[in-house]
Design a protein around this motif. Sequence first.
Motif, PDB file in Angstrom:
ATOM      1  N   LEU A 185       0.841  -1.319   0.226  1.00 19.87           N
ATOM      2  CA  LEU A 185       0.126  -0.131   0.071  1.00 19.87           C
ATOM      3  C   LEU A 185       0.969   1.398   0.065  1.00 19.87           C
ATOM      4  CD1 LEU A 185      -2.674  -0.982   2.614  1.00 19.87           C
ATOM      5  CD2 LEU A 185      -3.118  -0.613   0.151  1.00 19.87           C
ATOM      6  N   PRO A 186       0.419   2.337  -0.569  1.00 18.68           N
ATOM      7  CA  PRO A 186       1.099   3.447  -0.658  1.00 18.68           C
ATOM      8  C   PRO A 186       1.047   3.993   0.646  1.00 18.68           C
ATOM      9  CG  PRO A 186      -0.701   3.397  -2.293  1.00 18.68           C
ATOM     10  CD  PRO A 186      -0.739   2.122  -1.757  1.00 18.68           C
ATOM     11  N   GLY A 187       2.294   4.577   1.413  1.00 17.81           N
ATOM     12  CA  GLY A 187       2.740   4.840   2.609  1.00 17.81           C
ATOM     13  C   GLY A 187       2.813   3.885   3.555  1.00 17.81           C
ATOM     14  N   ARG A 188       2.774   2.666   2.993  1.00 16.03           N
ATOM     15  CA  ARG A 188       3.023   1.503   3.805  1.00 16.03           C
ATOM     16  C   ARG A 188       2.750   1.478   5.501  1.00 16.03           C
ATOM     17  NH1 ARG A 188       7.797  -1.891   2.244  1.00 16.03           N
ATOM     18  NH2 ARG A 188       8.001  -1.661   0.019  1.00 16.03           N
ATOM     19  N   PRO A 189       1.346   1.616   5.526  1.00 18.48           N
ATOM     20  CA  PRO A 189       0.676   1.850   6.995  1.00 18.48           C
ATOM     21  C   PRO A 189       1.069   0.878   7.879  1.00 18.48           C
ATOM     22  CG  PRO A 189      -0.802   1.148   5.633  1.00 18.48           C
ATOM     23  CD  PRO A 189       0.250   1.278   4.567  1.00 18.48           C
ATOM     24  N   GLU A 190       1.376   0.735   9.355  1.00 20.14           N
ATOM     25  CA  GLU A 190       1.555   0.132  10.130  1.00 20.14           C
ATOM     26  C   GLU A 190       0.679  -0.948  10.568  1.00 20.14           C
ATOM     27  OE1 GLU A 190       2.703   0.086  14.925  1.00 20.14           O
ATOM     28  OE2 GLU A 190       2.960   1.707  13.916  1.00 20.14           O
ATOM     29  N   VAL A 191       0.792  -2.209  10.721  1.00 19.33           N
ATOM     30  CA  VAL A 191      -0.134  -3.071  10.840  1.00 19.33           C
ATOM     31  C   VAL A 191      -0.464  -3.196  12.426  1.00 19.33           C
ATOM     32  CG1 VAL A 191      -0.792  -5.548  10.877  1.00 19.33           C
ATOM     33  CG2 VAL A 191       0.767  -4.420   8.782  1.00 19.33           C
TER      34      VAL A 191
END
Length: 171
Positions: free
Chosen positions: A137-143
């Motif tokens: 995902l764009p921005g690589r969100p924290e899981v």
Amino acid sequence: MRLDPGFAGGDYYDAPLGPGPSAGLGLARRIGHLTYRSEVELDARFGRDAQAGEDPAAGGRYAVESYLDHQADKLAARFDANSYLVLSRAMDHHDVGRSRGGIGAALSGITAQMTVAGVASDRLYPLRLQYELAALLPGRPEVQVISSPAGHDGFLIEADQVSKVVAGAMT
């Protein structure tokens, strides 16, 4: 479910053979429930306990069997077998990357802020898949990890943890 004699090729609504594929739907629910819940949770809840008033050595059930039977009966009484098959097939065949250049390409166009969460004990959607999704995902969100022994159903049971994830996504 399709092998249940009451399924009648899916045309069981006016069939004279009885209640339709309730045995097959019940079996599907039992199998599904063993996937949705975790071994740790089922062992903690039931262990090797016999169902009250029954002796498994004499043909009775274990408590976990009684629980699975109850869940199977509840589903078969309220859910249509053909609907179950359609929904299961749709989940099995959905691929966000199909005809879009793969999953990475499909997700790369997302402009909204994304939140990714998973239940640590989920066998249906293992946590590793949430990390793979976040990495694409764009921005690589924290899981956001929800801790629960309940497996996939942890998202239904751990209301406080899920509420915190949702509240964080809305700020």
